[in-house]
Design an enzyme around this catalytic site. Structure first.
Site, PDB file in Angstrom:
ATOM      1  N   ARG A  31      15.381 -11.129 -26.021  1.00 48.95           N
ATOM      2  CA  ARG A  31      14.409 -10.855 -24.952  1.00 48.95           C
ATOM      3  C   ARG A  31      14.426 -12.020 -23.969  1.00 48.95           C
ATOM      4  NH1 ARG A  31       9.717 -12.549 -25.812  1.00 48.95           N
ATOM      5  NH2 ARG A  31       9.438 -11.641 -27.889  1.00 48.95           N
ATOM      6  N   ASP A  61      13.013  -4.917  -0.692  1.00 45.32           N
ATOM      7  CA  ASP A  61      13.690  -3.946  -1.548  1.00 45.32           C
ATOM      8  C   ASP A  61      14.991  -3.530  -0.840  1.00 45.32           C
ATOM      9  OD1 ASP A  61      14.590  -1.669  -2.907  1.00 45.32           O
ATOM     10  OD2 ASP A  61      12.568  -1.030  -3.446  1.00 45.32           O
ATOM     11  N   LYS A  78      20.605   2.861  -8.745  1.00 48.74           N
ATOM     12  CA  LYS A  78      21.149   3.588  -7.605  1.00 48.74           C
ATOM     13  C   LYS A  78      22.573   3.107  -7.306  1.00 48.74           C
ATOM     14  CE  LYS A  78      16.974   5.168  -7.833  1.00 48.74           C
ATOM     15  NZ  LYS A  78      15.860   4.580  -7.123  1.00 48.74           N
ATOM     16  N   TYR A 134       9.126   3.449  -1.339  1.00 49.17           N
ATOM     17  CA  TYR A 134       9.466   4.298  -2.482  1.00 49.17           C
ATOM     18  C   TYR A 134       8.153   4.697  -3.184  1.00 49.17           C
ATOM     19  CZ  TYR A 134      11.277   5.480  -7.111  1.00 49.17           C
ATOM     20  OH  TYR A 134      11.564   6.103  -8.282  1.00 49.17           O
TER      21      TYR A 134
HETATM   22  C1  LIG Z   1      14.527   4.180  -7.392  1.00 52.58           C
HETATM   23  C2  LIG Z   1      13.906   3.143  -6.555  1.00 52.58           C
HETATM   24  C3  LIG Z   1      13.029   2.190  -7.101  1.00 52.58           C
HETATM   25  C4  LIG Z   1      12.592   2.215  -8.541  1.00 52.58           C
HETATM   26  O1  LIG Z   1      13.628   1.939  -9.422  1.00 52.58           O
HETATM   27  P1  LIG Z   1      13.760   2.549 -10.912  1.00 52.58           P
HETATM   28  O2  LIG Z   1      15.047   2.001 -11.372  1.00 52.58           O
HETATM   29  O3  LIG Z   1      13.712   4.037 -10.784  1.00 52.58           O
HETATM   30  O4  LIG Z   1      12.579   2.022 -11.682  1.00 52.58           O
HETATM   31  C5  LIG Z   1      12.522   1.216  -6.252  1.00 52.58           C
HETATM   32  N1  LIG Z   1      12.836   1.185  -4.943  1.00 52.58           N
HETATM   33  C6  LIG Z   1      13.672   2.085  -4.386  1.00 52.58           C
HETATM   34  C7  LIG Z   1      13.985   1.994  -2.935  1.00 52.58           C
HETATM   35  C8  LIG Z   1      14.223   3.093  -5.174  1.00 52.58           C
HETATM   36  O5  LIG Z   1      15.036   4.006  -4.600  1.00 52.58           O
END
Ligand SMILES: *Cc1c(COP(=O)(O)O)cnc(C)c1O
Length: 379
Positions: free
Chosen positions: A46, A171, A196, A99
């Site tokens: 961890r 982000d 993604k 998001y």
């Molecule tokens: C999918 C997404 C998230 C969240 O990520 P997870 O891996 O699904 O927890 C945050 N920001 C953006 C822009 C996203 O597309």
């Protein structure tokens, strides 16, 4: 090291013991110590794991900062930023185009713990300035946004955050460091859902942070270990493997997105196309300044509203109707009932998320096949 080389080598030197060119998957929870207080740099997985560390070093190098951290999901990474750096009564200014899961985390989790959050117009840097308070500790933006691909001026918002002695988190999930490096524009923390584009193959959930400053890193790292939402070594390895091909994939995603955006712009069933690469997009000029490319996401609006959307999704053969984005396979999503269903209808419409809005994640298939699939579905 240039970017394409860093994708393959940053944090991933050949294994010292065996010469393995692929980072070994250290499938272990703990590490044998040579004596009391004499571990070999690893104690418990961890706290730290060599496969995860390779991924953490890799994202730091790609975003051009010193420190990286990996998490079990994008939202776990976001939680560690908020939980590790803020306390009750602190104020966050966030862009209003976020998001859905980020919005939910702010409103349904952290607000209950005493965080104060207000929203600024993602497209207008002056509105961030107006939203700042003495208690503002963090500014949070996402650019390009989901699903309308709005662009926030990172350098301008960074200046506002700096003057207010607040940190700026960006982000960077949609652009990836291949197309945009927020830290170079003044961001302190770069956030990724590696689920993604970074992972890129729709086979792993993960989150990454790239952090400039040592004190910030240590606070978030403390939270990572204390709260424990870390990825397992296999997930870290899969993400590293995905990252190796990021440059070739992003080029292909973008070429397909451009072709799709151009074709949709000419289609009589389509009233609007959202793609920053199009001159008609309100963020076109800014995207040209702060990004090296426009990415693989395209939004568009069908003239026929929900019935047209139903028929469109039913006829698709190559695009899959699905949540998520950024994988090698093309996906289509209906924001009003999927990714943005949690937003009240009135707010949704105000933000341009109409009953005719469709979001596409262009995969890396042959573009003729994708265009043909869309043309058939739009008939
Ligand atoms: C999918 C997404 C998230 C969240 O990520 P997870 O891996 O699904 O927890 C945050 N920001 C953006 C822009 C996203 O597309």
């Amino acid at each position: 090291m240039n970017f394409e080389t860093a994708l393959i080598h940053a944090g991933q030197a050949a294994d010292r013991q065996t010469g393995s060119v692929s980072v070994p998957v250290y499938q272990t929870s703990t590490y044998k110590q040579d004596g009391i207080g004499r571990d070999r740099g690893w104690e418990y997985s961890r706290t730290g794991n060599p496969t995860r560390k390779a991924l953490e070093d890799c994202i730091a190098a790609l975003e051009g900062v010193k420190y990286g951290l990996a998490f079990a999901s994008g939202l776990a990474a976001e939680t560690a930023v908020l939980g590790g750096l803020l306390k009750k009564g602190d104020h966050v200014v966030a862009g209003d185009d976020l998001y859905g899961g980020t919005y939910r985390l702010f409103e349904k989790v952290f607000r209950h713990w005493g965080l104060e959050i207000s929203y600024a117009d993602s497209k207008d840097p002056a509105s961030f300035k107006r939203a700042m308070r003495r208690s503002t500790r963090l500014v949070w933006v996402e650019t390009p946004t989901n699903p309308l691909l709005n662009i926030t001026d990172i350098a301008a918002v960074a200046e506002t955050a700096r003057k207010g002695k607040a940190l700026l988190a960006v982000d960077n999930t949609f652009a990836t460091p291949y197309f945009q490096r927020p830290a170079e524009l003044g961001a302190d923390i770069v956030v990724h859902s590696s689920t993604k584009y970074l992972g890129g193959h729709s086979d792993v959930i993960g989150g990454l942070l790239a952090i400039k400053d040592k004190c910030v890193f240590e606070a978030v790292k403390f939270y990572q270990n204390a709260a424990g939402a870390v990825p397992g070594p296999w997930d870290a390895w899969l993400t590293l493997r995905g990252i190796k091909t990021l440059s070739v994939r992003m080029k292909a995603h973008e070429a397909n997105a451009f072709a799709i955006a151009a074709a949709l712009s000419r289609h009589p069933a389509v009233s609007k196309v959202y793609y920053p690469g199009l001159e008609s997009h309100p963020g076109h000029e800014l995207a040209g300044r702060q990004m090296d490319g426009c990415g693989g996401m395209v939004g568009f609006e069908l003239k026929g509203g929900r019935p047209a959307a139903e028929s469109f999704f039913r006829r698709l053969k190559i695009f899959s109707l699905a949540e998520s984005l950024g994988g090698v396979e093309s996906l289509a999503c209906y924001p009003a009932a999927m990714t943005h269903a949690a937003i009240p209808e009135r707010d949704r419409l105000k933000r341009g998320i109409t009953a005719g809005l469709v979001r596409l994640s262009a995969g890396i298939e042959n573009s003729d096949d994708l265009l043909e699939d869309l043309a058939r579905a739009l008939k």
